[in-house]
Design an enzyme around this catalytic site. Structure first.
Site, mmCIF file in Angstrom:
data_model
loop_
_atom_site.group_PDB
_atom_site.id
_atom_site.type_symbol
_atom_site.label_atom_id
_atom_site.label_comp_id
_atom_site.label_asym_id
_atom_site.label_seq_id
_atom_site.Cartn_x
_atom_site.Cartn_y
_atom_site.Cartn_z
ATOM 1 N N ASP A 19 50.203 62.738 67.016
ATOM 2 C CA ASP A 19 50.362 62.379 65.597
ATOM 3 C C ASP A 19 49.931 60.949 65.229
ATOM 4 O O ASP A 19 50.632 60.261 64.469
ATOM 5 C CB ASP A 19 51.817 62.593 65.154
ATOM 6 C CG ASP A 19 52.233 64.054 65.205
ATOM 7 O OD1 ASP A 19 51.469 64.878 65.743
ATOM 8 O OD2 ASP A 19 53.338 64.380 64.725
ATOM 9 N N LYS A 108 50.348 71.404 63.481
ATOM 10 C CA LYS A 108 51.694 71.981 63.402
ATOM 11 C C LYS A 108 52.287 71.725 62.037
ATOM 12 O O LYS A 108 51.902 70.764 61.359
ATOM 13 C CB LYS A 108 52.593 71.367 64.488
ATOM 14 C CG LYS A 108 52.717 69.847 64.373
ATOM 15 C CD LYS A 108 53.472 69.244 65.563
ATOM 16 C CE LYS A 108 53.387 67.740 65.607
ATOM 17 N NZ LYS A 108 54.084 67.043 64.548
ATOM 18 N N CYS A 150 58.372 62.757 67.033
ATOM 19 C CA CYS A 150 57.406 63.753 67.535
ATOM 20 C C CYS A 150 57.031 63.546 69.001
ATOM 21 O O CYS A 150 56.787 64.526 69.714
ATOM 22 C CB CYS A 150 56.191 63.794 66.623
ATOM 23 S SG CYS A 150 56.625 64.543 65.021
#
Ligand code: VGL
Length: 206
Positions: A19, A108, A150
């Site tokens: 990310d 995602k 994350c």
């Protein structure tokens, strides 16, 4: 050559970049201090470790309408300001991240909150775990943003999926000191190896 048991051959090891997107870096809707510097340091790490990894992949938060993940009054623990909406600059990878060596991207969270890269899929709908196993990967190093969200969730899933899992903490940055501490304790308890200190590469280690 035979392999030492503790040291998987490079072709069995993958780097997962979590990310590293504009919304999680300075200037983004949920910018984390040190995010853009970390993006650059991850690029340097990739350039220096061409022989170390059999595969390098990236995950991205890629929301269309994740419902309760984006309330009007987010708590910054379980709910958040709007971020990483498909089609926005915020969803794009940070320009300091060099994507040339990144073989595949796993997206995602289209319609739900999704913290772990293992909830993601490639453009042809292959899950991260299946993709790694198909290449004989047994061991993963994880870097990216955010250590306490994350990165944490991706590492917990990697270990649960049976990968020998290390977080290169120097190449991560986190949202808050208290949730970073909680995350590190949990990760240790789940058998994730922790190397370095959050924010160290970016010079924002607490
Ligand atoms: C993240 C909070 C919400 C992350 C994503 O990438 O760590 N954190 N969505």
């Amino acid at each position: 050559m035979t392999n030492h048991q503790d040291a998987p051959a490079p072709e069995q090891r993958a780097l997962i970049v979590v990310d590293v997107q504009n919304d999680f870096c300075e200037g983004g809707s949920m910018g984390v201090d040190g995010g853009s510097a970390t993006a650059g340091e991850i690029s340097a790490l990739i350039a220096d470790s061409a022989d170390r990894y059999g595969a390098i992949v990236a995950t991205r938060d890629y929301h269309i309408d994740p419902g309760a993940h984006f309330p009007n009054d987010p708590d910054f623990i379980d709910t958040w300001p709007v971020h990483c909406k498909v089609g926005t600059t915020g969803a794009e990878f940070h320009p300091n991240l060099d994507l040339h060596s990144v073989e595949e991207v796993f997206s995602k969270g289209a319609y739900t909150a999704a913290y772990s890269g293992f909830e993601g899929a490639s453009a042809d709908d292959t899950s991260l775990a299946d993709w790694l196993r198909a290449r004989g990967i047994t061991s993963v190093d994880i870097v990216g943003i955010a250590t306490d969200h994350c990165v944490r969730a991706t590492a917990l899933d990697a270990a649960r999926e049976g990968f020998d899992t290390t977080i290169l903490l120097d190449y991560t940055v986190g949202v808050a000191a208290s949730s970073i501490d909680t995350a590190l304790e949990q990760l240790r308890g789940e058998g994730v190896a922790l190397d370095g200190r959050p924010g160290a590469a970016a010079g924002v280690a607490r």
